[in-house]
Enzyme design. Structure first.
Site, short mmCIF file in Angstrom:
data_model
loop_
_atom_site.label_atom_id
_atom_site.label_comp_id
_atom_site.label_asym_id
_atom_site.label_seq_id
_atom_site.Cartn_x
_atom_site.Cartn_y
_atom_site.Cartn_z
N THR A 47 0.87 -1.19 0.00
CA THR A 47 0.00 0.00 0.00
C THR A 47 0.90 1.23 0.00
OG1 THR A 47 -0.23 -0.23 2.41
CG2 THR A 47 -2.01 -1.09 1.04
N THR A 91 0.59 -2.96 11.68
CA THR A 91 -0.42 -2.94 10.62
C THR A 91 0.18 -3.60 9.40
OG1 THR A 91 -1.85 -1.62 9.25
CG2 THR A 91 0.21 -0.60 9.87
N GLU A 150 6.75 5.04 7.46
CA GLU A 150 6.40 6.24 6.71
C GLU A 150 7.15 7.49 7.19
OE1 GLU A 150 2.30 6.04 7.49
OE2 GLU A 150 1.82 4.88 5.70
N ASN A 176 0.48 10.74 6.70
CA ASN A 176 -0.70 10.21 7.38
C ASN A 176 -1.86 11.21 7.40
OD1 ASN A 176 -0.20 7.42 8.72
ND2 ASN A 176 1.73 8.54 8.87
N SER A 230 -6.56 11.07 0.77
CA SER A 230 -6.85 12.09 -0.25
C SER A 230 -6.23 11.71 -1.59
CB SER A 230 -6.33 13.44 0.20
OG SER A 230 -4.94 13.41 0.41
#
Length: 400
Positions: free
Chosen positions: A158, A196, A276, A395, A400
């Site tokens: 992802t 996750t 991230e 994040n 969006s």
């Protein structure tokens, strides 16, 4: 290097149109046997995605013939239609394997939906397009190959910047070799239980489901469960371990656990390195704790301190923030007798200033924090990362 490194497994990864980018988004991993023993661990979050609800029930059989995974949408909080889609996905995989697959069959000659584990990752509240997803499953089945592990690992990404794959080898008491391979996805919300992530680990060892369960839980306890990026827990966490028995090796539970742990540790550190927006990967090691639980509690408290993590981002060796986090725990220690080192420099001795913080370099990505509780003989390590401007941006703009 991936899930097809072990004998008896085929995999594929294809683009089904679930991602707006057109990137691969459906993966399929198939166990051709002769064994289909399996075990799994799932998120401890009470808010669970439809695939987790399905798979947690299906794995009770101790068997799994296949795993189907999609990225693009988490299929979480998508109502009855979302669960029906999970069921339909499992049914389609079972139908395809019954019609054109090879390997073990149920008593009636067919693979059942209950033999299929389902995993999804992506945005919560997004219902994947049924036609696109099922078409992707058909395409992935058509592409199955014993070298398709890399494509499968790519299809489950992802926000990952790179795919994650690992492998290890061991042997049983008779010297027969067995292999463990694995793939993982995950780049944020890395926190217990499991982080996750979706993880599929395979082995060609000939072992039963109980042995797999013991090995998997032993491995995740000291790897994925100690990865704590930001304290945020996912709804879709799944770690699967499948055994084909194709090597004929029958390792002890200890031998299997060692190699499964090696693969899980490798994958966990790859997840951490891809966190991230992170500039630093931080290993927090607690020494001489009264119990292992105390050591984990202290390390996790530091890992979840935003003050500490922003200090590391700013290359500030602020050991006071570490002691402040230690003090919030219930672990056994003397607050007046703690030692702390940053990258091997003991900046705090006996809960006071030690070596000069000026000797600490935080220029490299790897950072080690060592905390000596002087209360026993137990130790534990928790891995985390710093918090950066890029983390906030990624994040805040995720959907969006």
């Amino acid at each position: 290097m991936s899930v097809t490194r072990a004998q008896g497994f085929r995999a594929a990864g294809v683009a089904a149109g679930l991602k707006s980018t057109g990137a691969p988004d459906v993966a399929l991993v198939v166990n051709d046997g002769p064994s289909t023993a399996a075990a799994a661990v799932f998120t401890s979050n009470r808010c669970r995605a439809n695939p987790v609800i399905w798979s947690a029930e299906a794995i009770r059989t101790g068997s799994a013939r296949a795993v189907v995974l999609n990225s693009g949408g988490a299929n979480c909080y998508t109502g009855a239609e979302g669960f029906q889609l999970t069921h339909a996905t499992a049914e389609l995989v079972a139908e395809l394997l019954s019609d054109g697959g090879s390997g073990p069959r149920a008593e009636n000659g067919a693979v059942g939906a209950i033999d299929v584990q389902v995993c999804s990752t992506g945005l919560i509240g997004l219902l994947n397009d049924r036609d696109d997803l099922l078409a992707g499953v058909r395409a992935a089945h058509a592409e199955l190959s014993d070298d398709g592990g890399a494509a499968a690992a790519t299809a489950i990404m992802t926000t990952d910047s790179v795919s994650k794959q690992a492998a290890a080898e061991g042997s049983d008491a008779e010297g027969r070799t067995f292999t463990v391979g694995g793939m993982a996805k995950g780049a944020g919300m890395l926190a217990p239980a499991l982080a996750t992530m979706l993880v599929v680990v395979t082995t060609d060892a000939d072992v039963d489901a109980a042995t797999l369960d013991t090995a998997l839980r032993g491995a995740t306890r000291v790897t994925f469960d100690r990865l704590d990026s930001d304290g945020c827990q996912s709804t879709n966490d799944t770690v699967l371990l499948l055994a084909s028995g194709a090597s004929g090796a029958t390792p002890s539970v200890e031998a299997l656990t060692e190699q499964v742990t090696a693969v899980c540790h490798d994958l966990a550190l790859q997840l951490l390195a891809d966190a991230e927006g992170a500039d630093h990967e931080i290993a927090i090691e607690v020494l001489n704790a009264a119990t292992e639980d105390d050591a984990v509690e202290v390390a996790r408290s530091v890992a979840r301190s935003n003050l500490f993590k922003t200090a590391i981002f700013g290359k500030d060796p602020n050991w006071g923030r570490i002691l402040a986090s230690v003090g919030t725990t219930g672990a056994a220690f003397d607050p007046a007798d703690l030692d702390v080192a940053l990258n091997g420099v003991w900046v705090c001795r006996d809960s006071g200033p030690g070596e000069s913080p000026d000797a600490v370099s935080l220029e490299d990505r790897a950072v080690t924090v060592t905390i000596d509780l002087k209360s026993g003989e137990s130790t534990a390590t928790v891995w985390t990362n710093d918090l950066t401007h890029a983390y906030v941006h990624e994040n805040s703009a995720y959907s969006s």
